[in-house]
Scaffold this motif. Sequence first.
Motif, PDB file in Angstrom:
ATOM      1  N   GLN A  13     -80.142  -1.004  49.322  1.00 32.23           N
ATOM      2  CA  GLN A  13     -79.737  -0.633  50.681  1.00 32.23           C
ATOM      3  C   GLN A  13     -80.162  -1.682  51.708  1.00 32.23           C
ATOM      4  N   ASN A  14     -81.174  -2.458  51.337  1.00 33.39           N
ATOM      5  CA  ASN A  14     -81.685  -3.456  52.278  1.00 33.39           C
ATOM      6  C   ASN A  14     -81.026  -4.820  52.151  1.00 33.39           C
ATOM      7  N   ARG A  15     -80.011  -4.895  51.261  1.00 35.23           N
ATOM      8  CA  ARG A  15     -79.363  -6.191  51.105  1.00 35.23           C
ATOM      9  C   ARG A  15     -78.680  -6.619  52.403  1.00 35.23           C
ATOM     10  N   THR A  16     -78.812  -7.869  52.682  1.00 35.45           N
ATOM     11  CA  THR A  16     -78.175  -8.408  53.881  1.00 35.45           C
ATOM     12  C   THR A  16     -76.713  -8.712  53.572  1.00 35.45           C
ATOM     13  N   LEU A  17     -75.928  -8.947  54.600  1.00 32.11           N
ATOM     14  CA  LEU A  17     -74.508  -9.244  54.382  1.00 32.11           C
ATOM     15  C   LEU A  17     -74.281 -10.439  53.453  1.00 32.11           C
ATOM     16  N   PRO A  18     -75.014 -11.552  53.656  1.00 27.54           N
ATOM     17  CA  PRO A  18     -74.809 -12.661  52.716  1.00 27.54           C
ATOM     18  C   PRO A  18     -75.158 -12.284  51.279  1.00 27.54           C
ATOM     19  N   GLU A  19     -76.207 -11.457  51.124  1.00 27.41           N
ATOM     20  CA  GLU A  19     -76.581 -11.031  49.775  1.00 27.41           C
ATOM     21  C   GLU A  19     -75.500 -10.140  49.165  1.00 27.41           C
ATOM     22  N   LEU A  20     -74.982  -9.225  49.988  1.00 23.75           N
ATOM     23  CA  LEU A  20     -73.909  -8.339  49.514  1.00 23.75           C
ATOM     24  C   LEU A  20     -72.702  -9.156  49.087  1.00 23.75           C
ATOM     25  N   ASP A  21     -72.403 -10.172  49.895  1.00 29.11           N
ATOM     26  CA  ASP A  21     -71.258 -11.019  49.606  1.00 29.11           C
ATOM     27  C   ASP A  21     -71.460 -11.757  48.292  1.00 29.11           C
ATOM     28  N   GLN A  22     -72.685 -12.236  48.092  1.00 26.12           N
ATOM     29  CA  GLN A  22     -72.983 -12.967  46.859  1.00 26.12           C
ATOM     30  C   GLN A  22     -72.862 -12.034  45.642  1.00 26.12           C
ATOM     31  N   ASP A  23     -73.393 -10.808  45.793  1.00 24.42           N
ATOM     32  CA  ASP A  23     -73.302  -9.824  44.707  1.00 24.42           C
ATOM     33  C   ASP A  23     -71.851  -9.520  44.383  1.00 24.42           C
ATOM     34  N   ARG A  24     -71.050  -9.375  45.449  1.00 26.46           N
ATOM     35  CA  ARG A  24     -69.637  -9.063  45.253  1.00 26.46           C
ATOM     36  C   ARG A  24     -68.939 -10.190  44.487  1.00 26.46           C
ATOM     37  N   ARG A  25     -69.293 -11.421  44.853  1.00 25.30           N
ATOM     38  CA  ARG A  25     -68.656 -12.549  44.168  1.00 25.30           C
ATOM     39  C   ARG A  25     -69.116 -12.641  42.716  1.00 25.30           C
ATOM     40  N   ARG A  26     -70.401 -12.326  42.506  1.00 24.60           N
ATOM     41  CA  ARG A  26     -70.917 -12.345  41.132  1.00 24.60           C
ATOM     42  C   ARG A  26     -70.190 -11.285  40.293  1.00 24.60           C
ATOM     43  N   ALA A  27     -70.039 -10.068  40.876  1.00 29.54           N
ATOM     44  CA  ALA A  27     -69.356  -8.990  40.153  1.00 29.54           C
ATOM     45  C   ALA A  27     -67.907  -9.377  39.888  1.00 29.54           C
ATOM     46  N   ALA A  28     -67.257 -10.016  40.890  1.00 35.09           N
ATOM     47  CA  ALA A  28     -65.860 -10.414  40.728  1.00 35.09           C
ATOM     48  C   ALA A  28     -65.727 -11.397  39.579  1.00 35.09           C
ATOM     49  N   SER A  29     -66.678 -12.313  39.460  1.00 37.03           N
ATOM     50  CA  SER A  29     -66.540 -13.302  38.389  1.00 37.03           C
ATOM     51  C   SER A  29     -66.820 -12.646  37.040  1.00 37.03           C
ATOM     52  N   GLU A  30     -67.691 -11.641  37.025  1.00 38.55           N
ATOM     53  CA  GLU A  30     -67.925 -10.908  35.768  1.00 38.55           C
ATOM     54  C   GLU A  30     -66.669 -10.123  35.368  1.00 38.55           C
ATOM     55  N   ILE A  31     -66.012  -9.514  36.380  1.00 34.16           N
ATOM     56  CA  ILE A  31     -64.768  -8.767  36.112  1.00 34.16           C
ATOM     57  C   ILE A  31     -63.718  -9.725  35.550  1.00 34.16           C
ATOM     58  N   ALA A  32     -63.604 -10.898  36.193  1.00 36.33           N
ATOM     59  CA  ALA A  32     -62.602 -11.869  35.746  1.00 36.33           C
ATOM     60  C   ALA A  32     -62.873 -12.292  34.303  1.00 36.33           C
ATOM     61  N   ASN A  33     -64.156 -12.548  33.974  1.00 39.84           N
ATOM     62  CA  ASN A  33     -64.496 -12.932  32.594  1.00 39.84           C
ATOM     63  C   ASN A  33     -64.170 -11.827  31.609  1.00 39.84           C
ATOM     64  N   SER A  34     -64.540 -10.585  31.968  1.00 35.53           N
ATOM     65  CA  SER A  34     -64.293  -9.465  31.063  1.00 35.53           C
ATOM     66  C   SER A  34     -62.806  -9.248  30.873  1.00 35.53           C
ATOM     67  N   ALA A  35     -62.038  -9.369  31.955  1.00 38.03           N
ATOM     68  CA  ALA A  35     -60.589  -9.184  31.859  1.00 38.03           C
ATOM     69  C   ALA A  35     -59.988 -10.281  30.985  1.00 38.03           C
ATOM     70  N   GLY A  36     -60.552 -11.490  31.066  1.00 40.15           N
ATOM     71  CA  GLY A  36     -60.106 -12.586  30.208  1.00 40.15           C
ATOM     72  C   GLY A  36     -60.353 -12.254  28.738  1.00 40.15           C
ATOM     73  N   SER A  37     -61.533 -11.666  28.453  1.00 44.36           N
ATOM     74  CA  SER A  37     -61.834 -11.263  27.069  1.00 44.36           C
ATOM     75  C   SER A  37     -60.879 -10.181  26.603  1.00 44.36           C
ATOM     76  N   LEU A  38     -60.583  -9.218  27.507  1.00 47.90           N
ATOM     77  CA  LEU A  38     -59.642  -8.145  27.160  1.00 47.90           C
ATOM     78  C   LEU A  38     -58.286  -8.723  26.795  1.00 47.90           C
ATOM     79  N   SER A  39     -57.896  -9.743  27.544  1.00 49.28           N
ATOM     80  CA  SER A  39     -56.606 -10.376  27.302  1.00 49.28           C
ATOM     81  C   SER A  39     -56.573 -10.998  25.902  1.00 49.28           C
ATOM     82  N   SER A  40     -57.678 -11.661  25.509  1.00 45.04           N
ATOM     83  CA  SER A  40     -57.738 -12.236  24.156  1.00 45.04           C
ATOM     84  C   SER A  40     -57.711 -11.145  23.102  1.00 45.04           C
TER      85      SER A  40
END
Length: 153
Positions: free
Chosen positions: A57-84
Amino acid sequence: MKKVLLVILVVLAGCAQSEHGTGIDGRESVSDAALHALMAQRIEELYQRIEVLAFDQNRTLPELDQDRRRAASEIANSAGSLSSIATELMQLSESLDLTESNRQQFQALSQNLQSASNEVRSAAADASSEDLANSVTRLQGTCTACHSLYRGR
Ligand code: HEC
């Protein structure tokens, strides 16, 4: 000097006894398998989750943004694996005990899984959360479409 040693010994003996029963300061310690399981698994897990979320809850906006980008890249990787995996699924369908027309349908459904996975991957890479939610819903639809026909057969 001897007196000091004696006092230390008496205190140590007291501590050893306090494991079961009343300690020197009046505290009681209990040890019980069911209680331990309740603490070690359920309570600890819930508490840890609360601690993590409360801290989040105490994450700052830049931290939230970084987390979101990290999650997005994990989603992209997982979706790539699903595709294979969808490619594997199509190959695997050759050896499944299916009629020819069902095999073709199974392959078409595997193809849908693949295109939906690719869609999720690009939506995650583009960081467009609205597209991402929609493409994940579509991906989920490709799972159930095939399960309703070929799972439990
Ligand atoms: C082309 C068909 C097809 C698609 C697409 C498909 N599945 Fe399946 N799935 C099956 C079949 C058939 C089974 C049953 C296989 C078996 O148990 O032998 C199954 C079983 C499962 C199981 C049960 C495994 C178990 O332990 O019993 C899970 C979980 C699962 N699928 C998840 C998914 C998810 C999540 C997706 C989408 C991302 C998906 N599947 C897409 C055909 C498909």
